[in-house]
Design a protein around this motif. Sequence first.
Motif, PDB file in Angstrom:
ATOM      1  N   ARG A  52      22.751  -5.710  55.719  1.00 43.52           N
ATOM      2  CA  ARG A  52      23.527  -6.174  56.868  1.00 43.52           C
ATOM      3  C   ARG A  52      23.054  -5.573  58.183  1.00 43.52           C
ATOM      4  O   ARG A  52      23.528  -5.963  59.243  1.00 43.52           O
ATOM      5  N   GLU A 103      28.715  -5.945  60.314  1.00 43.69           N
ATOM      6  CA  GLU A 103      29.391  -6.221  61.578  1.00 43.69           C
ATOM      7  C   GLU A 103      30.902  -6.366  61.427  1.00 43.69           C
ATOM      8  O   GLU A 103      31.684  -5.742  62.162  1.00 43.69           O
ATOM      9  N   LYS A 104      31.346  -7.196  60.474  1.00 41.54           N
ATOM     10  CA  LYS A 104      32.775  -7.452  60.331  1.00 41.54           C
ATOM     11  C   LYS A 104      33.547  -6.187  59.973  1.00 41.54           C
ATOM     12  O   LYS A 104      34.624  -5.924  60.522  1.00 41.54           O
ATOM     13  N   LYS A 134      17.313  -6.091  65.359  1.00 41.73           N
ATOM     14  CA  LYS A 134      17.885  -7.428  65.529  1.00 41.73           C
ATOM     15  C   LYS A 134      19.408  -7.416  65.628  1.00 41.73           C
ATOM     16  O   LYS A 134      20.016  -8.422  65.993  1.00 41.73           O
ATOM     17  N   TRP A 135      20.042  -6.268  65.282  1.00 44.58           N
ATOM     18  CA  TRP A 135      21.493  -6.195  65.356  1.00 44.58           C
ATOM     19  C   TRP A 135      21.988  -5.598  66.668  1.00 44.58           C
ATOM     20  O   TRP A 135      23.196  -5.576  66.923  1.00 44.58           O
ATOM     21  N   ASP A 169      21.700  -6.780  69.773  1.00 44.16           N
ATOM     22  CA  ASP A 169      22.351  -7.798  70.588  1.00 44.16           C
ATOM     23  C   ASP A 169      23.681  -8.243  69.972  1.00 44.16           C
ATOM     24  O   ASP A 169      24.656  -8.482  70.690  1.00 44.16           O
ATOM     25  N   VAL A 170      23.714  -8.366  68.644  1.00 42.49           N
ATOM     26  CA  VAL A 170      24.948  -8.782  67.963  1.00 42.49           C
ATOM     27  C   VAL A 170      26.077  -7.789  68.233  1.00 42.49           C
ATOM     28  O   VAL A 170      27.231  -8.172  68.433  1.00 42.49           O
ATOM     29  N   MET A 171      25.731  -6.516  68.246  1.00 43.22           N
ATOM     30  CA  MET A 171      26.733  -5.465  68.421  1.00 43.22           C
ATOM     31  C   MET A 171      26.815  -4.971  69.868  1.00 43.22           C
ATOM     32  O   MET A 171      27.409  -3.929  70.131  1.00 43.22           O
ATOM     33  N   ARG A 172      26.257  -5.723  70.795  1.00 44.70           N
ATOM     34  CA  ARG A 172      26.176  -5.268  72.180  1.00 44.70           C
ATOM     35  C   ARG A 172      27.545  -4.955  72.768  1.00 44.70           C
ATOM     36  O   ARG A 172      27.710  -3.956  73.485  1.00 44.70           O
TER      37      ARG A 172
END
Length: 272
Positions: free
Chosen positions: A97, A42-43, A63-64, A66-69
Motif C-alpha cells: 500500500r 491510506e484509508k 508515488k504516495w 501526492d496522495v497523502m499531501r
Amino acid sequence: MADLITVDDPDDPRLRDYTGLTDVELRRRREPAEGLFIAEGEKVIRRARHAGYEMRSMLLSAKWVDVMRDVIDEVPAPVYAVSPELAERVTGYHVHRGALASMQRKPLPAVEELLATTRRVVVMEAVNDHTNIGAIFRSAAALGMDAVLLSPDCADPLYRRSVKVSMGAVFSVPYARLDTWPKALETVREAGFRLLALTPDDKAGSIEEAAPHRMDKVALMLGAEGDGLSTQALVAADEWVRIPMAHGVDSLNVGAAAAVAFYAVATGRPQD
C-alpha cells in the motif's frame, strides 16, 4: 506542516519505529511498551487520525506523497520519503500500500468506565490470532456492538495485522483489558450484563431462542479458534448459546461465528 525528508539509509535511526515489522514477537513486546502502533494504507491512516490518534511519523514511497499531501500539510510529524526497495529492507516485507504511519497509542479506558455507557459488549478469551481479532472488531463495528473486553492473554488489537484486517474498525469500537480472568467477569455481571457464552456444545441453547436482542444488557463471550471458551469461562457464564448448524458442520471460524452472533444480539435494536 510536516517536513518531507528523503532517506536512503535503511539503518537511519529515524526509521526505528518501522524496523522488523514481520517479527511478530518483537513487535508484540515493543509496540505497547513504547506506546506506538503502525497504521498501514491510506484509508487506515486517515481513520486513525480521524479517531484522534497522534501521528509520530509517516513512511511513504514516492508515488504516495501526492496522495497523502493533505495529511502531510496538516500534521507536524516528520514524513520520510523512501524507495519501495528501502521500505522493504526496513520493514521486512513489500509494502504493497506504499504508506505507513507510526501512531501514538491512547490510554485504555477502565473496564467500569466502559461498562457504564454500553449495552452490547463483546468479551474475548485468549483470542491471540491477529487476523481473527481484526475480523471480530470489524464485525462488532458494522453490527452495532458497543465495546470489546479482552482477557489478559488476548492479542493486541492495534498490532498492524489486526488494524489492517479490521480496516481501522479497531479505532471506532472502544475496548479495555480485564485484569484477571475469569474473576473479572463478576465486574461485568455486577454492571447489569447477562453473560452469554458462545459455544457449539450440545448443552447450549439456540441463540435465537435466547433472544439476546431483547435483553437490556448483553455480554457475548467468545473463545479462541479451535479451543473455544475455557471450562472456567463457561462455568462463569449465565447462559450457553450456540449457532444452529446444518449439513453436519460442527462449528465456524471464530470471526464468522462472531458476525452471526453479533447480528442476533443487535437484531431489532435501533441503530445510530
